[in-house]
Scaffold this motif. Sequence first.
Motif, short mmCIF file in Angstrom:
data_model
loop_
_atom_site.label_atom_id
_atom_site.label_comp_id
_atom_site.label_asym_id
_atom_site.label_seq_id
_atom_site.Cartn_x
_atom_site.Cartn_y
_atom_site.Cartn_z
N ASN A 70 0.82 -1.22 0.00
CA ASN A 70 0.00 0.00 0.00
C ASN A 70 0.85 1.27 0.00
OD1 ASN A 70 0.89 -0.56 2.72
ND2 ASN A 70 -0.51 1.03 3.42
N GLU A 130 3.04 4.28 -1.16
CA GLU A 130 3.21 5.02 -2.41
C GLU A 130 4.59 5.65 -2.40
OE1 GLU A 130 0.03 7.76 -2.97
OE2 GLU A 130 -1.47 6.17 -3.24
N SER A 131 5.32 5.49 -3.49
CA SER A 131 6.67 6.02 -3.60
C SER A 131 6.67 7.30 -4.42
CB SER A 131 7.61 4.99 -4.24
OG SER A 131 7.18 4.64 -5.53
N ASN A 132 7.45 8.27 -3.98
CA ASN A 132 7.63 9.53 -4.70
C ASN A 132 9.12 9.77 -4.85
OD1 ASN A 132 4.77 10.36 -4.66
ND2 ASN A 132 5.09 10.55 -2.46
N TRP A 172 12.21 -2.71 -3.54
CA TRP A 172 11.75 -1.65 -4.44
C TRP A 172 12.89 -1.21 -5.36
CZ3 TRP A 172 13.10 3.33 -5.61
CH2 TRP A 172 12.16 4.11 -6.29
N PRO A 194 -1.77 13.84 1.78
CA PRO A 194 -0.79 12.77 1.57
C PRO A 194 -0.74 11.85 2.79
CG PRO A 194 0.33 14.85 2.05
CD PRO A 194 -1.13 15.17 1.87
N PHE A 252 8.43 7.17 0.93
CA PHE A 252 7.36 6.17 0.92
C PHE A 252 6.31 6.57 1.94
CE2 PHE A 252 11.23 4.12 -0.48
CZ PHE A 252 10.83 3.31 -1.53
N ARG A 253 5.07 6.65 1.48
CA ARG A 253 3.97 7.08 2.33
C ARG A 253 2.83 6.07 2.28
NH1 ARG A 253 4.07 12.47 3.81
NH2 ARG A 253 5.70 13.73 2.85
N ASP A 254 2.04 6.08 3.35
CA ASP A 254 0.78 5.34 3.30
C ASP A 254 -0.07 5.93 2.18
OD1 ASP A 254 1.45 3.75 5.46
OD2 ASP A 254 0.50 5.08 6.92
N GLY A 255 -1.02 5.14 1.70
CA GLY A 255 -1.90 5.62 0.63
C GLY A 255 -2.56 6.93 0.99
#
Length: 248
Positions: free
Chosen positions: A97, A99-101, A200, A161, A152-155
Amino acid sequence: MTQLKELPLTALQFYATASYPCSYLPNKIARSQVATPSHLINADLYSELVNAGFRRSGLYTYRPYCDDCQACSATRILVNQFKAKRSQRRAFKKHANLESNVLKLGYQEEHYLLYQRYQKNRHAGGEMDQDNQEQYMQFLLQSRVNSRIVEFRDGINGTHPGRLRMVSMIDILEEGISSVYTFFDTEDPAASYGSYSILWQIQQAAELKLPYVYLGYYIQESQKMAYKSQYQPLEALINDHWQLLSES
């Protein structure tokens, strides 16, 4: 005029540092070999240096150069042959779950606060658990090569965000991704953020058609460094030759 990318590795100079206590093995004395001048170490030259066992800490490019110890070996994962173990597949699925930025290098207060919490929880009493903002920036936000921040963040929750869980600093080289440093949320003891970050990076290297992920130094006697042998197949630089390293 000669362009920087045309400069050969021989344009650099190398010096050995004074001795200092080893950070990984108790009662050991370490030294490093440092490549200078730093302003000549562009992306092409740095790729060559990494293949020769060097690493980067900010603008400081070094490799172990100890008098009486050869415990450190530079390592790299063979991306096209990598086969995730069951535990690694579980770790990747557990954090699917996230999300990578991918971001350019730059200071963000949220990243720095996570770094401080990570150091205090994981490396209390070490050299970096009291790093101030300037030290943090010198360590992770200074680079003359192709470096990126991956957060990397939670959805996303509505328009906001998700919570920041992990930050990885990586370098993109000619032949691979070099994992510079990763720090993460340590509040959940069941989390596998570190493993997820490596998996990743392997996935990203495969998508970019890069053959290696460089993991830094493997030290069999150090619990903090021996985990790298779990990512197979893994090569280690031993006596100036890359050779397969079995899982310890």
